[in-house]
Design an enzyme around this catalytic site. Sequence first.
Site, PDB file in Angstrom:
ATOM      1  N   GLU A 334      -6.400 -11.315   5.662  1.00  0.00           N
ATOM      2  CA  GLU A 334      -5.896 -10.683   6.886  1.00  0.00           C
ATOM      3  C   GLU A 334      -6.987  -9.968   7.682  1.00  0.00           C
ATOM      4  O   GLU A 334      -6.798  -8.854   8.151  1.00  0.00           O
ATOM      5  CB  GLU A 334      -4.763  -9.710   6.529  1.00  0.00           C
ATOM      6  CG  GLU A 334      -3.563 -10.424   5.922  1.00  0.00           C
ATOM      7  CD  GLU A 334      -2.459  -9.478   5.509  1.00  0.00           C
ATOM      8  OE1 GLU A 334      -1.299  -9.798   5.786  1.00  0.00           O
ATOM      9  OE2 GLU A 334      -2.767  -8.439   4.920  1.00  0.00           O
TER      10      GLU A 334
HETATM   11  N1  IFG Z   1       0.084  -9.220   2.469  1.00  0.00           N
HETATM   12  C1  IFG Z   1      -1.122  -8.410   2.299  1.00  0.00           C
HETATM   13  C2  IFG Z   1      -1.017  -7.273   1.296  1.00  0.00           C
HETATM   14  C3  IFG Z   1       0.342  -6.579   1.342  1.00  0.00           C
HETATM   15  C4  IFG Z   1       1.437  -7.619   1.179  1.00  0.00           C
HETATM   16  C5  IFG Z   1       2.800  -6.961   1.036  1.00  0.00           C
HETATM   17  C6  IFG Z   1      -1.970 -10.157   0.804  1.00  0.00           C
HETATM   18  C7  IFG Z   1      -3.153 -10.903   0.257  1.00  0.00           C
HETATM   19  C8  IFG Z   1       1.398  -8.554   2.358  1.00  0.00           C
HETATM   20  N2  IFG Z   1      -2.213  -9.299   1.829  1.00  0.00           N
HETATM   21  O1  IFG Z   1      -0.872 -10.319   0.317  1.00  0.00           O
HETATM   22  O2  IFG Z   1      -2.028  -6.318   1.568  1.00  0.00           O
HETATM   23  O3  IFG Z   1       0.495  -5.848   2.532  1.00  0.00           O
HETATM   24  O4  IFG Z   1       3.755  -7.872   0.554  1.00  0.00           O
END
Ligand code: IFG
Length: 523
Positions: A334
């Site tokens: 992200e």
């Molecule tokens: N995605 C984000 C996490 C977390 C997650 C919550 C990943 C690799 C959503 N990144 O999963 O930091 O916020 O479910």
Amino acid sequence: MKPIGKIAASAMFLIMTAGLSCTVEKSDLSKENLIPRPVSVTATGNYFTLQKGSGIYLQGNSEELQHIGNYLAARLKPATGFELAVKTAGSEAPQGNIYLSLDPKDSKNGNEEYTLEITKATVKLTASSAEGLFRGVQTFRQLFPAKIELATTQEGPWKIASGTIIDSPEYAYRGFMLDVARHFFGVDDVKRLLDELAYYKINMFHFHLADDQGWRIEIKSWPQLTLHGGLTEVGGDKGGFYTQEQYSDIVKYAAERYITVIPEIDMPGHTNAALSSYPELNCNGKAPDLYTGIEVGFSTLCTSKELTYKFIDDVVGELAALTPGPYLHIGGDESHATKIEDYIPFVKRVQDIVLSHGKKAIGWDDIAISEMKPGVYAQHWASVKNAQLAVKQGSKILMSPAVKAYVDMQYDSTTTPGLHWAAYIEVDSAYNWDPAKLIPGVAKENILGVEAALWSETIKTMSDIEYMVFPRLPGYAEIGWSPASSRSWDEYKLRLAAHGEKFKALGINYYHSPRVPWAGDKK
Ligand code: IFG
């Protein structure tokens, strides 16, 4: 009837009844509720009974054997009240004892295979490594009635079914990730969780130590990371952090359970806590405020500054020195605030920094859009394309599909805590998948293993952790350990139902899923 006939008749009667009264009910080892399900179980119909005077005999006198013997004695003592002596075995094999032996042959199934032979007279646990012996000890524990896990002395007898179990894992990496950045969890919570993971043969603990909302590991060369970056957490409560001594204590506790710790410093995104701690780390020289929300994708290290790479080198260097395991996780997910033309060289450079400190890098599968160096693994969480890209680059994939393995996902719309951006994941859905059949182009030989992930935006307490992790965790453990061909929800759910009594005995706050016919619910 002539007197002699009478005597013969009564003698016959006596033999008959005597015969009846001493027929012990037969056991069936193959019907025991073991999770993960072992590869092979052969029942012989008798019982071994653990007695007050039973001992644990070590065949060999290595420190590891001693440690495992002591660990087993300590696990069995509270509920039985037995002080099981741990001794180095001589040639004698007195009855009613447990024998642990290491038989270091070049094992074909990796070094976690074990054999558990149980007869009326003795229990023999053999493995080609201490790790395998430790996994076999978990199976042995599960054969006793659930009350064996209680912390107070219980009535016996302590009988287990006899037979032979030959076992080894499908995948070498069976992991669990805990996010301690969104909400911080102290050393005791982490140790309790490690004990629960060890019971199900989990062998990797991925420690998500830094994110936008908090930096949780002391770095001596950059002290503000925790003194400032560790001050808070989601919702604005007091955060916290691990001193390097506390981190080492956790690593040691995990190692005593043959669990490898994999620390993650997420970068270049998910770095607001670090950026807020050091203005000079920001491209504009200004430190943002600490962040207590749950948005993602708004922060980035300044990829154009040389100081950033010195920072990373210092952090990775100190963390690598504290981490005996071979892996260090660099995050990479992200990074929406990092231009792709900056992200690609950044990820390449960070892989080299990790390598220079003697560790192998793992990153979320976003890193597959950069060049992945040999031996670097990608952790699949959301993008099928990234996973396929990583395999094309020759990487192995750690499977953590959010729609199946993110245990911060609610079971259903009524669950609190939890999120559901990926999916609602009930216990059957968490079990009903095969990592080797999920993504076209990602086959078993491309897979390092599986890992369940608990993100802690909405998770505040140990009780919350246990509610989201159980009863789904045993299913992930089985997906990682047992052959896919032997798995079916309709059969597994009956074994899981029997584990409800074990969760209770272990004091685990588990979700009472309506999809599972819990033993205690029998009408
Ligand atoms: N995605 C984000 C996490 C977390 C997650 C919550 C990943 C690799 C959503 N990144 O999963 O930091 O916020 O479910």
